[in-house]
Enzyme design. Structure first.
Site, PDB file in Angstrom:
ATOM      1  N   SER A 133     -53.617  36.333  18.450  1.00 44.58           N
ATOM      2  CA  SER A 133     -53.596  37.646  19.105  1.00 44.58           C
ATOM      3  C   SER A 133     -54.355  37.585  20.431  1.00 44.58           C
ATOM      4  O   SER A 133     -53.947  36.926  21.373  1.00 44.58           O
ATOM      5  CB  SER A 133     -54.165  38.709  18.167  1.00 44.58           C
ATOM      6  OG  SER A 133     -54.032  39.998  18.702  1.00 44.58           O
ATOM      7  N   HIS A 171     -49.738  44.964  16.990  1.00 46.26           N
ATOM      8  CA  HIS A 171     -48.540  44.186  16.674  1.00 46.26           C
ATOM      9  C   HIS A 171     -47.523  45.009  15.891  1.00 46.26           C
ATOM     10  O   HIS A 171     -46.839  44.514  15.005  1.00 46.26           O
ATOM     11  CB  HIS A 171     -48.916  42.895  15.935  1.00 46.26           C
ATOM     12  CG  HIS A 171     -50.023  42.146  16.607  1.00 46.26           C
ATOM     13  ND1 HIS A 171     -49.846  41.542  17.842  1.00 46.26           N
ATOM     14  CD2 HIS A 171     -51.324  41.967  16.265  1.00 46.26           C
ATOM     15  CE1 HIS A 171     -51.003  41.010  18.203  1.00 46.26           C
ATOM     16  NE2 HIS A 171     -51.911  41.246  17.276  1.00 46.26           N
TER      17      HIS A 171
END
Length: 400
Positions: free
Chosen positions: A177, A295
């Site tokens: 991430s 996400h």
């Protein structure tokens, strides 16, 4: 809370009736309705034995034609794997933070100055937050992302001092991430200054998106019998019928291992899955210490902001280090692809399990490269151990 419990009890009773007797059929229908790339392996299924038998019978009845030339042999493409002599560097993301991180690195050359640069850019004393907290402030997205980023770079300076040979030659790298930006800085794809601009846009836009809609993230254990796709479908129906959410969001946000996944979405949907998990064969549900549904498509406003930012940044792909990106689980060979990877990962699941398989999958008898987790925590090492125990034998943590 009592009203929520009453609604949930009524909905669960209805759900049990709909699940009994035809749960496998519903699971297959839902799986076909979703993107085939999502939830791979979440739902159990059975092969159609009658169709298979018929196919085998047909094949047995066919006799080869002796006059027909054999088919041309296809040229096999050599499968990629990282050479055992090339190190792998992994950079953690948001959620790995803890109060006290950075104290073991602060005396290394250039580390304190780096913290000061980040603090000045974000107009917050990031070093003080890292060392002393409070945790509630450190966990906020606008503080957490720069804190994990600079602490990971501090760990990188430790690595350069302790194991200089690791960073001098070629390497493969990936970041989870937020850690993807850190990996790009290490690889030389983007500069430290540009990374701060990118990180500022990312952190503030994600924080803003989180404030607009109450959302979060949750980890869970799955198996071949789990019905995660069906659980998400039921959670959406519950949010529509009982919570008045017209467009509920609940998505798989990360593939960690074959049996560990992260979901993200509205808090009501996460609560529903947490409370009904045994009905769908899900275990170990645990909320993550993040402030938003990262996400997932709830982050689409942040994705658009990030696209505007990356268009103004210079990227360099002529480096000796290779980055594997979260969105595609592949390297990128052009600037357009790098920009797309950095932005699209905000609304799509992280392909971390796939990255691990690509990096560590190899023919029998070939050794594994040394792996270094560079940054706070050891979550990425834990995931590596679950995915590939033999590769984990060469794992090292740079404790920061």
């Amino acid at each position: 809370m009592n009203l929520y419990r009453k609604q949930l009890r009524l909905f669960r009773n209805t759900l049990k009736l709909s699940l009994s007797g035809n749960i496998r059929v519903n699971a297959n229908q839902i799986r076909k309705a979703h993107d085939p790339g999502n939830d791979k392996g979440d739902d159990g299924g059975e092969e159609n034995s009658s169709s298979l038998d018929s196919l085998l019978d047909d094949l047995m009845m066919q006799s080869p034609n002796p006059n027909q030339p054999p088919p041309a042999r296809e040229k096999l493409k050599k499968k990629f794997f990282v050479n055992e002599k090339i190190p792998i560097l992994l950079f953690p993301g948001q959620g790995s933070q803890f109060v006290g991180m950075g104290k073991k690195a602060i005396h290394y050359p250039g580390v304190k100055e780096m913290y000061e640069q980040v603090s000045e850019h974000f107009r917050t004393d990031i070093l003080k937050l890292c060392l002393l907290g409070p945790k509630e402030e450190l966990d906020k997205t606008i503080n957490c992302q720069p804190a994990v980023f600079v602490t990971s770079l501090a760990a990188l300076e430790m690595l350069k001092e302790l194991y200089p040979e690791v960073t001098e030659g070629r390497s493969y790298t990936a970041g989870y991430s937020l850690g993807e930006i850190t990996a790009c800085v290490f690889a030389g794809v983007i500069s430290f200054a540009d990374a701060l601009t990118l990180l500022e846009t990312r952190a503030y836009s994600m924080q803003q998106a989180s404030l607009e809609v109450g959302g979060g993230m949750m980890t869970m254990l799955t198996s071949h019998e789990s019905k995660l796709g069906l659980a998400k479908e039921a959670a959406q129906k519950y949010c529509k019928s009982e919570c008045g959410i017209s467009d509920p969001v609940i998505q798989t946000a990360s593939y960690l291992t074959p049996y560990h996944k992260v979901v993200a979405g509205h808090n009501e949907a996460l609560d529903f899955i947490n409370d009904t998990a045994p009905s769908f064969g899900l275990r170990g549900c645990k909320r993550l210490p993040v402030s938003g549904a990262f996400h997932s498509r709830l982050m689409d406003p942040a994705r658009k902001e990030l696209f505007s930012c990356v268009s103004k940044i210079d990227f360099n792909l002529k480096t000796k280090h290779r980055v594997l990106y979260n969105y595609t689980a592949k390297t990128a060979n052009n600037v357009k692809s790098v920009k797309r990877n950095l932005c699209e990962q905000l609304i799509h699941p992280i392909q971390w399990e796939q990255i691990m398989q690509i990096m560590y999958g190899r023919p029998p008898g070939i050794g594994f490269p040394h792996t270094y987790e560079v940054g706070p925590g050891r979550q990425l090492g834990y995931i590596l151990r679950l995915v590939n125990k033999k590769a984990y034998a060469n794992y090292h943590r740079i404790e920061v």
